[in-house]
Design an enzyme around this catalytic site. Sequence first.
Site, PDB file in Angstrom:
ATOM      1  N   THR A  44       0.854  -1.188   0.000  1.00 16.96           N
ATOM      2  CA  THR A  44       0.000   0.000   0.000  1.00 16.96           C
ATOM      3  C   THR A  44       0.889   1.236   0.000  1.00 16.96           C
ATOM      4  O   THR A  44       2.083   1.167   0.279  1.00 16.96           O
ATOM      5  CB  THR A  44      -0.899   0.051   1.245  1.00 16.96           C
ATOM      6  N   ILE A 108       2.504  -1.278   5.132  1.00 14.57           N
ATOM      7  CA  ILE A 108       1.878   0.021   5.403  1.00 14.57           C
ATOM      8  C   ILE A 108       2.986   1.025   5.674  1.00 14.57           C
ATOM      9  O   ILE A 108       3.959   0.724   6.370  1.00 14.57           O
ATOM     10  CB  ILE A 108       0.893  -0.061   6.594  1.00 14.57           C
ATOM     11  N   ILE A 139       6.522  -2.632   7.793  1.00 16.75           N
ATOM     12  CA  ILE A 139       6.416  -1.176   7.853  1.00 16.75           C
ATOM     13  C   ILE A 139       7.277  -0.593   6.737  1.00 16.75           C
ATOM     14  O   ILE A 139       8.462  -0.887   6.637  1.00 16.75           O
ATOM     15  CB  ILE A 139       6.869  -0.635   9.218  1.00 16.75           C
ATOM     16  N   LYS A 140       6.642   0.223   5.913  1.00 16.94           N
ATOM     17  CA  LYS A 140       7.367   0.838   4.796  1.00 16.94           C
ATOM     18  C   LYS A 140       8.049   2.115   5.262  1.00 16.94           C
ATOM     19  O   LYS A 140       7.406   3.007   5.830  1.00 16.94           O
ATOM     20  CB  LYS A 140       6.414   1.165   3.648  1.00 16.94           C
ATOM     21  N   ILE A 141       9.341   2.186   5.012  1.00 17.88           N
ATOM     22  CA  ILE A 141      10.144   3.350   5.375  1.00 17.88           C
ATOM     23  C   ILE A 141      10.902   3.803   4.130  1.00 17.88           C
ATOM     24  O   ILE A 141      11.577   2.987   3.495  1.00 17.88           O
ATOM     25  CB  ILE A 141      11.131   3.016   6.504  1.00 17.88           C
TER      26      ILE A 141
END
Length: 366
Positions: A44, A108, A139-141
């Site tokens: 996403t 996300i 977790i998207k960073i």
Amino acid sequence: MSDRLSALADAGVSIWLDDLSRERIETGNLAALVQDSSVVGVTTNPSIFAAALAEGERYDAQVRELVAEGTDVDRAVFALTTTDVRQAADVLKPVADATGGKDGWVSIEVPPGLAFKTDETAEAAQELWKAVDRHNVMIKIPGTTEGLPAITQTLGSGISVNVTLIFGLPRYRQVMEAYVAGLELARDNGHDLSTIHSVASFFVSRVDTEIDKRLEAAGATDLQGKAGVANARLAYQAFEEFFTGPRWEALAAAGANRQRPLWASTGVKNPDYRDTMYVADLVVEDTVNTMPEKTMQAFADHGEVVGDAVRPHYDDARAVLQAVADAGVDYDDVIAQLEKEGVDKFVTSWDELLETVQGQLDGAKG
């Protein structure tokens, strides 16, 4: 089951859907894609959530609850998006179980406005992880200079990470270094390394879009549509070279997983190009390709898997990038511009998302 998508999966490419909405979840569409289209993950981003929330009535009940609780717009966005990701993670849990955690992930992203703020990014990653409360969430960073230490810190706390917005080879090497440093920190903190996974989202079509413009201006149109794939192929070579040697072997012995390359931005922007080129031309084992549904459907219809499409082409890829440089295109400048534009686009989408949700909150109050 699509035979072409099955062949892609059999070649070692994990097919992740680059889209999510509550409608997909509640109608069973996502589960059907898992069953029939070899989908084993979901990514996403702010643009995806903005589109889903703008179009979907399935959020109305939760919006009314948030209004009743007096929730402000920022916390409302947090609640709505983490709910979607939690429910999608539940749909993908059987995949995670069946693959030993290799796939079954839902990603996300931290708020994009934090892309150049290390401490705030790390804090947001922790908050998202706790709120979703599912082991198969990444977790998207963003892989910005400031994001790199946040990536290491997040991994060090045992949280799986999808590093996004990677465009260039030098930055990609820094991302892999941040990943290994994060695993070493996690090991020192007593975490089980076998439970930590990561992907490095290397963007493809946007590289062609920018370089093609510059090649057009330089009169080198014969090189258009080649740099994106060449760049990604050399990223895979860097991946193969990086995860070797004593340092990595020590981590692998402790159960560590390699950080797989994920081909992102694989929808074709130029209608003159083959609509499956960023899938078919990057088929190689131990990778992920996250696709918009349109691209996935195109590959299911007429995509072809013809062996390893990456390793045999390293020399050709270097020659392409050299020819692009010889034509006067500054690679480093392209990459710097793409990273800045990537963050800016996500910030714009995030602002649209906030505006959309604020409108829904106001409507529910009325």
